[in-house]
Design a protein around this motif. Sequence first.
Motif, PDB file in Angstrom:
ATOM      1  N   ILE A 150       5.594   2.402   7.108  1.00 31.71           N
ATOM      2  CA  ILE A 150       5.219   3.126   8.323  1.00 31.71           C
ATOM      3  C   ILE A 150       3.842   2.703   8.824  1.00 31.71           C
ATOM      4  N   ILE A 204       0.465   7.738   0.756  1.00 33.05           N
ATOM      5  CA  ILE A 204       1.793   7.357   1.269  1.00 33.05           C
ATOM      6  C   ILE A 204       2.101   8.259   2.458  1.00 33.05           C
ATOM      7  N   PRO A 205       2.288   7.673   3.629  1.00 31.25           N
ATOM      8  CA  PRO A 205       2.321   8.483   4.838  1.00 31.25           C
ATOM      9  C   PRO A 205       3.556   9.364   5.011  1.00 31.25           C
ATOM     10  N   LEU A 206       4.717   8.916   4.540  1.00 34.96           N
ATOM     11  CA  LEU A 206       5.944   9.676   4.795  1.00 34.96           C
ATOM     12  C   LEU A 206       6.965   9.173   3.792  1.00 34.96           C
ATOM     13  N   ILE A 207       7.738  10.080   3.264  1.00 35.18           N
ATOM     14  CA  ILE A 207       8.816   9.610   2.396  1.00 35.18           C
ATOM     15  C   ILE A 207      10.093   9.670   3.225  1.00 35.18           C
ATOM     16  N   ALA A 208      10.648   8.496   3.457  1.00 34.20           N
ATOM     17  CA  ALA A 208      11.767   8.413   4.383  1.00 34.20           C
ATOM     18  C   ALA A 208      13.108   8.490   3.674  1.00 34.20           C
ATOM     19  N   ASP A 239       9.800  15.562  -8.685  1.00 39.27           N
ATOM     20  CA  ASP A 239       8.618  16.425  -8.500  1.00 39.27           C
ATOM     21  C   ASP A 239       8.867  17.525  -7.477  1.00 39.27           C
ATOM     22  N   LYS A 283       0.826  -1.211   0.000  1.00 41.52           N
ATOM     23  CA  LYS A 283       0.000   0.000   0.000  1.00 41.52           C
ATOM     24  C   LYS A 283       0.860   1.262   0.000  1.00 41.52           C
ATOM     25  N   ASP A 339      -7.138  15.262   6.475  1.00 38.27           N
ATOM     26  CA  ASP A 339      -5.794  15.435   7.043  1.00 38.27           C
ATOM     27  C   ASP A 339      -4.756  15.518   5.916  1.00 38.27           C
ATOM     28  N   ASN A 393      -6.670   3.257   0.214  1.00 38.67           N
ATOM     29  CA  ASN A 393      -6.035   2.351   1.189  1.00 38.67           C
ATOM     30  C   ASN A 393      -6.913   1.126   1.467  1.00 38.67           C
ATOM     31  N   PHE A 434      -3.576   4.930  -2.947  1.00 37.73           N
ATOM     32  CA  PHE A 434      -2.863   4.708  -1.688  1.00 37.73           C
ATOM     33  C   PHE A 434      -2.276   6.033  -1.213  1.00 37.73           C
ATOM     34  N   TRP A 464      19.039  11.790   6.818  1.00 39.79           N
ATOM     35  CA  TRP A 464      18.277  12.124   5.601  1.00 39.79           C
ATOM     36  C   TRP A 464      17.085  12.956   6.040  1.00 39.79           C
ATOM     37  N   ASN A 479      11.754   3.181   8.795  1.00 43.16           N
ATOM     38  CA  ASN A 479      10.907   4.303   8.365  1.00 43.16           C
ATOM     39  C   ASN A 479      10.581   4.334   6.880  1.00 43.16           C
ATOM     40  N   SER A 502       2.849  13.484  -6.767  1.00 43.50           N
ATOM     41  CA  SER A 502       3.416  14.265  -5.670  1.00 43.50           C
ATOM     42  C   SER A 502       2.611  15.532  -5.425  1.00 43.50           C
ATOM     43  N   ARG A 518      -0.351   7.337  -4.401  1.00 43.89           N
ATOM     44  CA  ARG A 518      -0.185   6.466  -5.568  1.00 43.89           C
ATOM     45  C   ARG A 518      -1.572   6.148  -6.115  1.00 43.89           C
ATOM     46  N   HIS A 540       7.660  18.319   4.649  1.00 39.87           N
ATOM     47  CA  HIS A 540       6.765  18.165   5.805  1.00 39.87           C
ATOM     48  C   HIS A 540       6.911  19.299   6.820  1.00 39.87           C
ATOM     49  N   HIS A 592      -0.684  15.629   5.953  1.00 40.67           N
ATOM     50  CA  HIS A 592       0.199  14.497   6.259  1.00 40.67           C
ATOM     51  C   HIS A 592       0.771  13.832   5.005  1.00 40.67           C
ATOM     52  N   TYR A 593       0.210  14.143   3.869  1.00 46.33           N
ATOM     53  CA  TYR A 593       0.588  13.389   2.677  1.00 46.33           C
ATOM     54  C   TYR A 593       1.274  14.268   1.644  1.00 46.33           C
ATOM     55  N   ALA A 594       2.474  13.851   1.247  1.00 43.75           N
ATOM     56  CA  ALA A 594       3.198  14.571   0.203  1.00 43.75           C
ATOM     57  C   ALA A 594       3.130  13.813  -1.115  1.00 43.75           C
ATOM     58  N   VAL A 595       2.802  12.539  -1.036  1.00 42.74           N
ATOM     59  CA  VAL A 595       2.752  11.683  -2.221  1.00 42.74           C
ATOM     60  C   VAL A 595       1.577  10.719  -2.085  1.00 42.74           C
TER      61      VAL A 595
END
Lengths: 713, 65
Positions: A552, B59-63, A289, A271, B26, B5, B57, A507, A549, B41, B34, A515, B29-32
């Motif tokens: 998540i 995506i909660p966080l891009i790590a 992007d 997901k 909310d 989701n 979907f 990172w 991470n 993005s 799918r 964010h 919280h989302y930057a991306v």
Amino acid sequence: MIMEYKMETIKTFNYDRPIIEKGYANQTLFIDISVPDISIKPVDEKMKDVFIGGKGFDLWLLWHAVKSTTKWADPDNAICISSGPMGGTPLYPGSGKSIVTTISPLTGSVIDSNVGGYFGPYLKFSGFDTLEVKGKTEKDIVILIDGIDEKVQILETSGLPDDSYDLSAILTEHFAQGKPRHISVVSTGPGAKNTRMGCLNFTWYDLKRKRARYKQAGRGGIGSVFADKRIKAIVARWDTVKVDTNNPADGNALKAVGRKHSKEIAELDPKQNEMATIGTTHLVTIMNDFDLLPTYNFQYGTHPEAVNVGQEVYRRIFDTGYDGCWMGCTVACSHGVKDFVPLTGPYKGTKVFVDGPEYETIAGCGSNLGIFDPHMIVEMNFYCDAYGLDTISVGTSIAFAMECFEMGLIDETHTRGIHLSFGNRLAALEMVHQMAEGDGFGLIVGQGVRQMKSIFAKDYKADPHIMQDIGMEAKGLEFSEYMTKESLAQQGGYGLALKGPQHDEAWLIFLDMVHNFMPTFEQKAEALHWFPMFRTWFGLCGLCKLPWNDIIPEDNKDTREPAKVMKHVEWYAEYYTAVTGKKTKPDEIIRMSEGVYNFQRIFNLKMGFGQRDHDDIPYRAMGPVKPVEYESRRDRYDKELVEKHHVDITGMDTEEKIRLLRKFREALYEELKDAVYKRRGWTANGIPTLETVRRLGIDFPDVLELLKAHGIE
Amino acid sequence: MFRVNGKQRSWYEGMTVADLLRDIGDSHHYAVVRINDKHVSMPYFEKTRIPDNSEVFLIPLIAGG
């Protein structure tokens, strides 16, 4: 595969394999290949308490192996390889990592590089937490660590292939005794011998594809040290691995937390980023992007063709199937390309399997060179690995050379007729082949950005000032592949990293820019304390950071500090407790890392670095060097000058605005250094204070003596 | 209908990613996100339309790194 080669045993060392106790073998293996001599050193409780394992053990052994005057090619320089107390756990995702350290040919100081594959766990289960190899030989050797037959051997060899691709396959078959999964090979290739940016390939045997595959300990030229010592390969042989092979203190607790994390990844990865399907390639278009994908030697952060080298394309190119670089890992991100046919070089026209590409390789050997051809990037990836070259340093170095060429700082008389301009795919590949051959202009590019700056200025009379601004290295190490111009936190993430600008320490770019998790100066400094410390811990324990991470929990966004993914941090504390029997909470994880982190900073000091000046970064990492860069983000930069710095820009030309912006941004970076040093317990010159080293238990007599020599007492 | 989701949601003509995130409440919280196999993005949330019957979907966080 038919190959005429010879191997003759010149030294055999038999030993009694110890039982692994709570994740530790409690001894290390020392090999001096000059003599040759093989011996065992004990690991005591103090060493475990202070250095934990992995990189901590490596650093402790390396500290005693080298003098402050030791250079990378000296026989005294050691290569140390460790896993860590949790390394080799098949149930918990990402638990098969090794960490390698040595004195780097690029930086002259300590380098560390983490890598997948089976070697570290097999080394430990064979009876050794760490391998330390020093000395040099005049003939090629292979070192065998055979945990099944309880022997270590040094073998003189001749006739083996030079490149790591064939070498890995041959040695796997040679030592397998019919069971290739029992073998892990560490090797490098001819590029490592002829450059300062050699990598090491660590194999595992892929049962489904019936071939040895490999991951890379890429950064800092460790492969070049390996090749200079004339080690062809180090081979570990071990038997079947189960959860109890690592003999955890509480197997049931380990299984409980391991299953939780594995299950969550299996459920959520499809997901989220789909790493089990597309690896890290999703980052290409996302970085593009957000204007963060390096293109044309970090001048710009986006390109309309980036979609051609993103996940939508590689999803179709990657071979499908399970791709874990350690047993049972549910992240399983180590994808590869089957039946790839190179168009150039010694494998031209033959079908090969290529491990990769990952994001860093796509950005380094692709977008940053102005190359947006997915198959050409696969070919660069293949040859870099086979030749034993780090794709990040190769990419960033060629990018620098290409910009110098386009600016007229160098020309075809220097490149020996090669039109080394951005987007020239064949020229980029030719550089890689020349690095392997030790010939042509590739030989110079293979020395890295810092050496190129010096050579171009001295021999070609190129302007040293502009090269200082655009040459993307710090501490001698080439930048990895993220644009930092608009993120002060990530400038610190790179510039204040102990080994040089590599993203594994911090990172913060997305957390900072997108964010906005750390809007204040203090929050940035706090992040540049917590994240490097937590990330360091993975390298102490034999772990991969991706499960932390990159996948998540769904409720993470509702937690107080979503960037830290505290639910997983708590699981890691449970995991450490279950393996070692030492009851641990999240805060104690940070404390463990602090000891090793500060020790590494002091190690840099010992080698003549590790002070404020050594944390400088080139201006391109902070802002626009050339008018075209400024103009590409003019609205952003104009706004910053007017609103943040209260400058009247009416009638001002671009050059003047660049000059002013530079003054402000360089001052901010110095302020950031002050804030981070203070948070880390260092002096204004970036040296850990006496109070810090005492608090962390690293106040060894020679550490105190070194600090005293720098006025810290 | 489409799925977010894994859960069914009502779809309407012209719905963009930004509309969806506003509806959910909310968006910050989302930057991306799918949509099927394609990542979208934040800079493109306003102009990217969600097709009917698609799988989305968040995506909660891009790590990264």
